[in-house]
Design a protein around this motif. Structure first.
Motif, short mmCIF file in Angstrom:
data_model
loop_
_atom_site.label_atom_id
_atom_site.label_comp_id
_atom_site.label_asym_id
_atom_site.label_seq_id
_atom_site.Cartn_x
_atom_site.Cartn_y
_atom_site.Cartn_z
N ASP A 287 76.85 -39.03 80.67
CA ASP A 287 78.23 -38.53 80.62
C ASP A 287 79.12 -39.14 81.69
O ASP A 287 80.30 -38.79 81.81
CB ASP A 287 78.24 -37.00 80.78
N HIS B 98 71.22 -33.87 75.00
CA HIS B 98 71.26 -35.31 74.76
C HIS B 98 70.86 -36.04 76.02
O HIS B 98 70.98 -35.52 77.13
CB HIS B 98 72.64 -35.76 74.29
N ALA C 231 76.75 -38.39 71.18
CA ALA C 231 75.66 -37.99 72.06
C ALA C 231 74.41 -37.69 71.26
O ALA C 231 74.46 -37.05 70.20
CB ALA C 231 76.08 -36.76 72.87
N VAL D 203 74.51 -41.56 75.29
CA VAL D 203 75.77 -41.54 74.56
C VAL D 203 76.10 -42.97 74.16
O VAL D 203 76.15 -43.86 75.01
CB VAL D 203 76.92 -40.94 75.39
#
Length: 624
Positions: free
Chosen positions: A583, A548, A556, A551
């Protein structure tokens, strides 16, 4: 950025949601009595009059999503399990013995709306008799069954049992039977998203694996809806039980956030305790205790890449530098001061200096002429200074009329040379909405092969059109693709036709599309491009399709893509996403406002809301 949000806005302000967010003090722990000074008693409202005998909380909750007593005045008894009067203007109570109505399909917990200065004060462990009017709080499901206009009588003290939840409910609808109840989650739970951590004290959590954007792994429509239903079953937001934004500290974290403990998405949490709330359209656990043990997900090192032509797609997250002379702040987007801009630029330099792309497609660059005072010109100069003798980057921009942002290309003059002039497509869907794509011909010096590289940034999913405006397909069709899907599909078709016309005039079959397409992997624009012969670089390399680059809402997925013409499919020797941004919590970014502590470092983490995508080509392997 993609249009989902701008610089420091991950969601609408809480004032726009169901409950007003007040600037208030620290949350009182459930295990502590109130410690603020006792306010002067206010006017006493006329108490409601209950009709009929006292009801159990389970009766009031009922087995359905809404209470069967909605609009009626009832009396219930229970024990206070969550005193959130300071933070949420109310408290939760629960049947002392549990399941007094004998029905496990109904919840035994209930929210009571109670002002901070109301009398009597309530404390955890007190047994109360409460008479109030039953309402469902919330503009969208799930709603919260609550008593308002309440009258309270303290009956004494009593014990109540927490419910241990070791796995997600069997169905998403089964969360309803736990509404308002005191829960213990031994874990592990995985952090699926942390975008609202510093602003609202929230974390998106999941039982089992992280949550995926439905249309990144499933076709739009019924299949994507099935993934969304599964996400709703396994997902849960944990919240700090406060109504204020940007708290001075996140009381439930020990140790606090730091670069050594960044609480990245993917981290595992053991030992979570709180009361299940329905608020802002989602199930959330209002925490009553600090989080237990946390296994921190590590920050990824710079990937080891093979030799070859290195291409990068990188969304800069709105790089604006004011007037280029140190003033002109705040800008339309991006940094709000010169210091913030310098911090933002230096983070981007750290990313690009680590990756050292031979060609990079950049998006969300300030739309202005290229010179030493422009944001792009300043970025390239700073990158060259950081690399010393190896710093030989140059920039390419095109004709991008209108709009605050544009796409751009940078390249290493010692590794590749430009062939012909840069060209842009400014007609059709690129006249308004999708940013005009920028194409430039290059020659790879080691192999002598030519290729055309195109930087792209399609229309975002947000800022939906009003009904009747634009194409019918631009409205949200509720199939998982969001708004402006028709615009992105038209952009994909026009881009393909443009490429077939050889816009750079270098007569090569080797072509690369890079950028932020604002479409997940299984959505219509990407499916169209693949059907027209374009090859997706990551699956060609056998990479896990669960990579990914973005997000959103704790899910994600990949909005950033690298697509190549068939002649280059065999030349791809590496393709990956370096997950340095999506993240990360926003508290590590370049912003200075509303930070309890300055955790900024000029390092390649939290530089944008998108991760850079990297691809390596061995042009000796390219088909002739």
């Amino acid at each position: 950025m993609t249009g989902f949000r701008y610089r420091d806005v991950n969601a609408a302000p809480r004032a726009a949601f169901l409950y007003p967010r007040l600037a208030i003090g620290l949350l009182l722990s459930l295990g502590l009595a109130a410690c603020e000074p006792t306010p002067m008693p206010g006017p006493v409202a006329q108490p409601p009059v209950a009709k009929g005998p006292p009801r159990s909380i389970g009766d009031v909750q009922g087995p359905a999503a809404r209470s069967p007593y909605e609009g009626q005045t009832v009396t219930v008894q229970g024990v206070v399990t969550g005193n959130f009067v300071s933070g949420l203007e109310g408290f939760f109570m629960q049947d002392a013995s549990g399941a007094e109505d004998g029905d496990r399909a109904t919840s035994d917990g209930l929210f009571v709306s109670w002002k901070r200065d109301a009398q009597p004060k309530v404390r955890r462990g007190e047994r109360l008799s409460v008479t109030g009017r039953v309402v469902e709080l919330g503009a969208r499901a799930p709603t919260l069954t609550a008593l308002v206009d309440a009258r309270i009588e303290v009956l004494g003290r009593a014990a109540v049992q927490a419910t241990t939840l070791s796995r997600a409910p069997a169905r998403a609808a089964d969360w309803e039977a736990l509404e308002g109840m005191w829960l213990r989650l031994p874990g592990p739970l995985v952090i699926s998203g942390n975008a609202n951590l510093s602003r609202f004290g929230e974390l998106h959590m999941a039982f089992g694996e992280r949550l995926r954007a439905p249309t990144d792994i499933a076709s739009p429509g019924a299949k994507a809806q099935a993934v969304e239903d599964e996400n709703r079953r396994r997902g849960l937001i944990i919240d700090d039980a406060r109504g204020s934004e940007y708290p001075n500290r996140l009381w439930f974290l020990d140790p606090p956030l730091s670069n050594e403990n960044p609480l990245r998405a993917g981290s595992l949490v053991y030992g979570v305790e709180g009361v299940l709330d329905a608020r802002h359209g989602s199930w959330r656990l209002q925490l009553t205790e600090k989080l237990g043990r946390i296994e921190q997900a590590p920050r990824p090192a710079m990937p080891v890449l093979p030799k070859g032509l290195r291409l990068v797609s990188y969304n800069l997250g709105n790089l604006f530098n004011g007037n280029g002379r140190g003033g002109g702040f705040p800008t339309e987007r991006g940094a709000s001061s010169r210091q913030e801009y310098q911090r933002q630029r230096d983070k981007h330099v750290a990313v690009l200096a680590a990756l050292q792309p031979d060609i990079a497609a950049l998006s969300e660059v300030e739309n202005e002429p290229l010179d030493e005072r422009s944001a792009l010109g300043d970025l390239v100069a700073a990158l060259n200074r950081a690399l010393g003798e190896a710093g030989d980057y140059r920039a390419v921009v095109g004709d991008s009329p209108g709009g605050p942002i544009q796409v751009a290309l940078i390249y290493r003059a010692g590794r590749v040379g430009v062939e012909g002039e840069a060209v842009t497509l400014t007609t059709g869907p690129f006249a308004h909405g999708s940013r005009p794509p920028l194409a430039q011909g290059f020659i790879d010096f080691p192999s002598g092969r030519q290729l055309t590289v195109v930087a792209n940034h399609f229309k975002s999913k947000g800022s939906c059109p009003e009904s009747g405006n634009g194409e019918a397909g631009d409205l949200d069709a509720a199939d998982g693709q969001g708004c402006w899907n028709a615009k992105r599909v038209a952009s994909a078709r026009a881009l393909d036709l443009w490429m077939k016309s050889d816009p750079t005039g270098i007569d090569t079959p080797h072509r690369v599309l890079l950028g932020d397409f604002n479409a997940y992997t299984r959505e219509d624009p990407l499916r169209l491009l693949r059907s027209l012969g374009w090859r997706d670089a990551l699956p060609i390399r056998g990479e896990d399709l669960r990579h990914h680059s973005f997000v959103f809402n704790g899910q994600a997925g990949s909005l950033d893509h690298a697509l190549v013409s068939p002649s280059l499919a065999g030349a791809i020797t590496a393709a990956l996403v370096w997950q340095i941004n999506s993240d990360e919590a926003e508290v590590f970014d370049y912003n200075l406002e509303r930070r309890p502590a300055d955790l900024y470092r000029a390092e390649p983490f939290a530089t944008s809301d998108h991760d850079p995508l990297v691809m390596v080509l061995d042009l000796e392997r390219a088909a002739q």
